[in-house]
Motif scaffolding. Sequence first.
Motif, PDB file in Angstrom:
ATOM      1  N   ASN A   3      58.145  35.855  46.501  1.00 27.27           N
ATOM      2  CA  ASN A   3      56.603  36.957  45.814  1.00 27.27           C
ATOM      3  C   ASN A   3      56.869  36.579  44.800  1.00 27.27           C
ATOM      4  OD1 ASN A   3      55.521  38.424  47.733  1.00 27.27           O
ATOM      5  ND2 ASN A   3      56.483  40.206  47.639  1.00 27.27           N
ATOM      6  N   SER A   4      55.790  36.479  43.792  1.00 21.85           N
ATOM      7  CA  SER A   4      56.382  36.189  42.596  1.00 21.85           C
ATOM      8  C   SER A   4      56.542  37.454  41.251  1.00 21.85           C
ATOM      9  CB  SER A   4      54.751  35.871  41.590  1.00 21.85           C
ATOM     10  OG  SER A   4      53.728  36.730  41.701  1.00 21.85           O
ATOM     11  N   GLU A   5      57.101  37.431  40.215  1.00 20.58           N
ATOM     12  CA  GLU A   5      57.294  38.170  39.368  1.00 20.58           C
ATOM     13  C   GLU A   5      56.458  39.035  39.457  1.00 20.58           C
ATOM     14  OE1 GLU A   5      60.276  40.382  36.563  1.00 20.58           O
ATOM     15  OE2 GLU A   5      60.749  38.950  38.533  1.00 20.58           O
ATOM     16  N   LEU A   6      55.078  38.933  39.160  1.00 22.51           N
ATOM     17  CA  LEU A   6      53.816  40.408  38.854  1.00 22.51           C
ATOM     18  C   LEU A   6      53.673  40.604  40.221  1.00 22.51           C
ATOM     19  CD1 LEU A   6      51.199  40.724  37.336  1.00 22.51           C
ATOM     20  CD2 LEU A   6      50.110  38.567  38.392  1.00 22.51           C
ATOM     21  N   ALA A   7      54.059  39.705  41.053  1.00 20.81           N
ATOM     22  CA  ALA A   7      53.632  41.056  42.714  1.00 20.81           C
ATOM     23  C   ALA A   7      54.303  41.432  42.480  1.00 20.81           C
ATOM     24  CB  ALA A   7      53.447  39.585  43.916  1.00 20.81           C
ATOM     25  N   ARG A   8      55.724  40.822  42.389  1.00 21.09           N
ATOM     26  CA  ARG A   8      56.874  42.106  42.726  1.00 21.09           C
ATOM     27  C   ARG A   8      57.048  43.785  42.157  1.00 21.09           C
ATOM     28  NH1 ARG A   8      60.784  43.948  39.410  1.00 21.09           N
ATOM     29  NH2 ARG A   8      60.946  42.489  37.744  1.00 21.09           N
ATOM     30  N   GLU A  12      56.602  47.679  43.092  1.00 20.09           N
ATOM     31  CA  GLU A  12      57.649  48.098  42.252  1.00 20.09           C
ATOM     32  C   GLU A  12      56.906  49.594  41.637  1.00 20.09           C
ATOM     33  OE1 GLU A  12      60.514  46.208  40.674  1.00 20.09           O
ATOM     34  OE2 GLU A  12      61.444  44.695  42.144  1.00 20.09           O
ATOM     35  N   ARG A  13      55.705  49.344  41.169  1.00 18.54           N
ATOM     36  CA  ARG A  13      54.810  50.481  39.855  1.00 18.54           C
ATOM     37  C   ARG A  13      55.073  51.879  40.658  1.00 18.54           C
ATOM     38  NH1 ARG A  13      51.635  53.650  40.466  1.00 18.54           N
ATOM     39  NH2 ARG A  13      50.486  51.828  42.132  1.00 18.54           N
ATOM     40  N   ARG A  14      55.057  52.437  40.098  1.00 18.27           N
ATOM     41  CA  ARG A  14      55.106  54.146  40.626  1.00 18.27           C
ATOM     42  C   ARG A  14      54.639  54.851  39.638  1.00 18.27           C
ATOM     43  NH1 ARG A  14      56.685  51.017  43.777  1.00 18.27           N
ATOM     44  NH2 ARG A  14      58.224  51.215  45.429  1.00 18.27           N
ATOM     45  N   ALA A  15      53.947  55.817  40.494  1.00 18.55           N
ATOM     46  CA  ALA A  15      53.457  57.226  39.056  1.00 18.55           C
ATOM     47  C   ALA A  15      54.632  58.120  38.719  1.00 18.55           C
ATOM     48  CB  ALA A  15      52.626  57.632  39.883  1.00 18.55           C
ATOM     49  N   ILE A  16      55.207  58.201  37.445  1.00 18.19           N
ATOM     50  CA  ILE A  16      56.504  58.896  37.275  1.00 18.19           C
ATOM     51  C   ILE A  16      54.954  60.292  36.537  1.00 18.19           C
ATOM     52  CG2 ILE A  16      57.943  59.307  34.910  1.00 18.19           C
ATOM     53  CD1 ILE A  16      58.553  56.915  37.616  1.00 18.19           C
ATOM     54  N   LYS A  17      55.673  60.913  36.794  1.00 18.47           N
ATOM     55  CA  LYS A  17      54.948  62.959  37.078  1.00 18.47           C
ATOM     56  C   LYS A  17      55.851  63.659  36.478  1.00 18.47           C
ATOM     57  CE  LYS A  17      52.219  61.919  41.157  1.00 18.47           C
ATOM     58  NZ  LYS A  17      51.884  62.188  42.854  1.00 18.47           N
ATOM     59  N   SER A  18      57.303  63.069  36.827  1.00 18.92           N
ATOM     60  CA  SER A  18      57.829  64.209  35.674  1.00 18.92           C
ATOM     61  C   SER A  18      59.098  63.299  35.839  1.00 18.92           C
ATOM     62  CB  SER A  18      58.342  65.281  36.406  1.00 18.92           C
ATOM     63  OG  SER A  18      58.367  65.143  38.027  1.00 18.92           O
ATOM     64  N   ILE A 113      42.780  49.953  33.171  1.00 16.85           N
ATOM     65  CA  ILE A 113      44.473  50.668  33.827  1.00 16.85           C
ATOM     66  C   ILE A 113      45.591  50.427  33.936  1.00 16.85           C
ATOM     67  CG2 ILE A 113      45.010  52.946  34.388  1.00 16.85           C
ATOM     68  CD1 ILE A 113      41.934  53.844  32.918  1.00 16.85           C
ATOM     69  N   GLN A 114      45.210  49.728  34.724  1.00 21.52           N
ATOM     70  CA  GLN A 114      46.052  49.381  36.019  1.00 21.52           C
ATOM     71  C   GLN A 114      46.984  48.002  35.295  1.00 21.52           C
ATOM     72  OE1 GLN A 114      47.229  49.713  38.145  1.00 21.52           O
ATOM     73  NE2 GLN A 114      47.591  47.882  39.232  1.00 21.52           N
ATOM     74  N   ASN A 115      45.832  46.831  33.564  1.00 22.07           N
ATOM     75  CA  ASN A 115      47.129  46.416  33.412  1.00 22.07           C
ATOM     76  C   ASN A 115      48.125  46.862  32.371  1.00 22.07           C
ATOM     77  OD1 ASN A 115      45.544  44.282  34.397  1.00 22.07           O
ATOM     78  ND2 ASN A 115      44.689  43.831  32.465  1.00 22.07           N
ATOM     79  N   PHE A 116      47.646  48.296  32.120  1.00 26.14           N
ATOM     80  CA  PHE A 116      48.853  49.105  31.238  1.00 26.14           C
ATOM     81  C   PHE A 116      49.666  49.501  32.056  1.00 26.14           C
ATOM     82  CE2 PHE A 116      49.937  53.093  29.278  1.00 26.14           C
ATOM     83  CZ  PHE A 116      50.531  52.618  28.206  1.00 26.14           C
ATOM     84  N   TRP A 117      49.130  50.042  32.933  1.00 27.61           N
ATOM     85  CA  TRP A 117      49.882  50.676  33.893  1.00 27.61           C
ATOM     86  C   TRP A 117      51.322  49.595  34.797  1.00 27.61           C
ATOM     87  CZ3 TRP A 117      48.300  54.797  37.914  1.00 27.61           C
ATOM     88  CH2 TRP A 117      48.948  55.673  38.592  1.00 27.61           C
ATOM     89  N   LEU A 118      50.506  48.647  34.356  1.00 24.01           N
ATOM     90  CA  LEU A 118      51.663  47.662  35.694  1.00 24.01           C
ATOM     91  C   LEU A 118      52.304  47.082  33.805  1.00 24.01           C
ATOM     92  CD1 LEU A 118      48.973  45.305  37.330  1.00 24.01           C
ATOM     93  CD2 LEU A 118      51.560  46.497  37.978  1.00 24.01           C
ATOM     94  N   LEU A 119      51.913  46.926  32.582  1.00 24.71           N
ATOM     95  CA  LEU A 119      53.326  46.481  31.254  1.00 24.71           C
ATOM     96  C   LEU A 119      53.402  47.834  31.533  1.00 24.71           C
ATOM     97  CD1 LEU A 119      49.586  44.813  29.639  1.00 24.71           C
ATOM     98  CD2 LEU A 119      51.394  43.727  30.406  1.00 24.71           C
ATOM     99  N   ALA A 120      53.409  48.585  30.993  1.00 29.51           N
ATOM    100  CA  ALA A 120      54.329  49.763  31.129  1.00 29.51           C
ATOM    101  C   ALA A 120      55.431  49.679  32.057  1.00 29.51           C
ATOM    102  CB  ALA A 120      54.029  51.109  30.762  1.00 29.51           C
ATOM    103  N   TRP A 121      55.357  49.506  33.064  1.00 26.71           N
ATOM    104  CA  TRP A 121      56.337  49.711  34.164  1.00 26.71           C
ATOM    105  C   TRP A 121      57.465  48.617  34.479  1.00 26.71           C
ATOM    106  CZ3 TRP A 121      57.886  52.941  37.505  1.00 26.71           C
ATOM    107  CH2 TRP A 121      58.650  52.642  38.652  1.00 26.71           C
ATOM    108  N   GLU A 122      56.324  47.284  33.732  1.00 26.50           N
ATOM    109  CA  GLU A 122      58.143  46.326  32.949  1.00 26.50           C
ATOM    110  C   GLU A 122      58.177  46.383  31.892  1.00 26.50           C
ATOM    111  OE1 GLU A 122      56.687  41.482  32.682  1.00 26.50           O
ATOM    112  OE2 GLU A 122      55.660  42.784  31.714  1.00 26.50           O
TER     113      GLU A 122
END
Length: 182
Positions: A3-8, A12-18, A113-122
């Motif tokens: 898998n590429s770094e992007l695929a990883r 790995e991205r999760r919803a952080i609710k708390s 939003i998905q782009n933002f979420w992935l960038l934030a996760w990174e």
Amino acid sequence: MQNSELARIIRERRAIKSGYNDKEVTEDMVVRLLEDAIWAPNHGMRQPWRFIFVGNGQRNSFAAKVASTYPEERQKNREDYLNVPNAILVVIMEESDIPKQWEENYGATASMIQNFWLLAWEAGLGVVWKTNPHIYDPKVKEILNVGENEKIIGFLHLGYFDEIPVRKDRISIKDKFTRFKG
């Protein structure tokens, strides 16, 4: 195949609710992430989004104003709920009277939003996209100066975190994929 770094990052991205820690989510950080996130595909280059940042200094007032739109018996609960994240990014989409354009705008905004979420996760910043009932309330639109031709797509709750939530597996693509036989 590796898998590429992007695929990883996607996996790995999760919803952080708390479980947010005390590290401040700065406006500068959010703007930097948005500078890349807005490169999402969008039909006709309409770029149908705009944003309202609610940082640490405004969060209590924001939470109280939005909570005030709920029935009195739910206001304290909603105010507490909106004070959980370290910051909130309100995502607003330009609406169109043309159904095709409305759907294209929504798809583009969701992609952004998905782009933002992935960038934030990174970057180690937790995100969860919230679509609670208040995003549909005309009183909340008024509080946020959302125009007649605009729709609140969601509140992105933001915060740094110490623990990663458990991964939830996906249904295998083999169970969701067919070939046209025509």
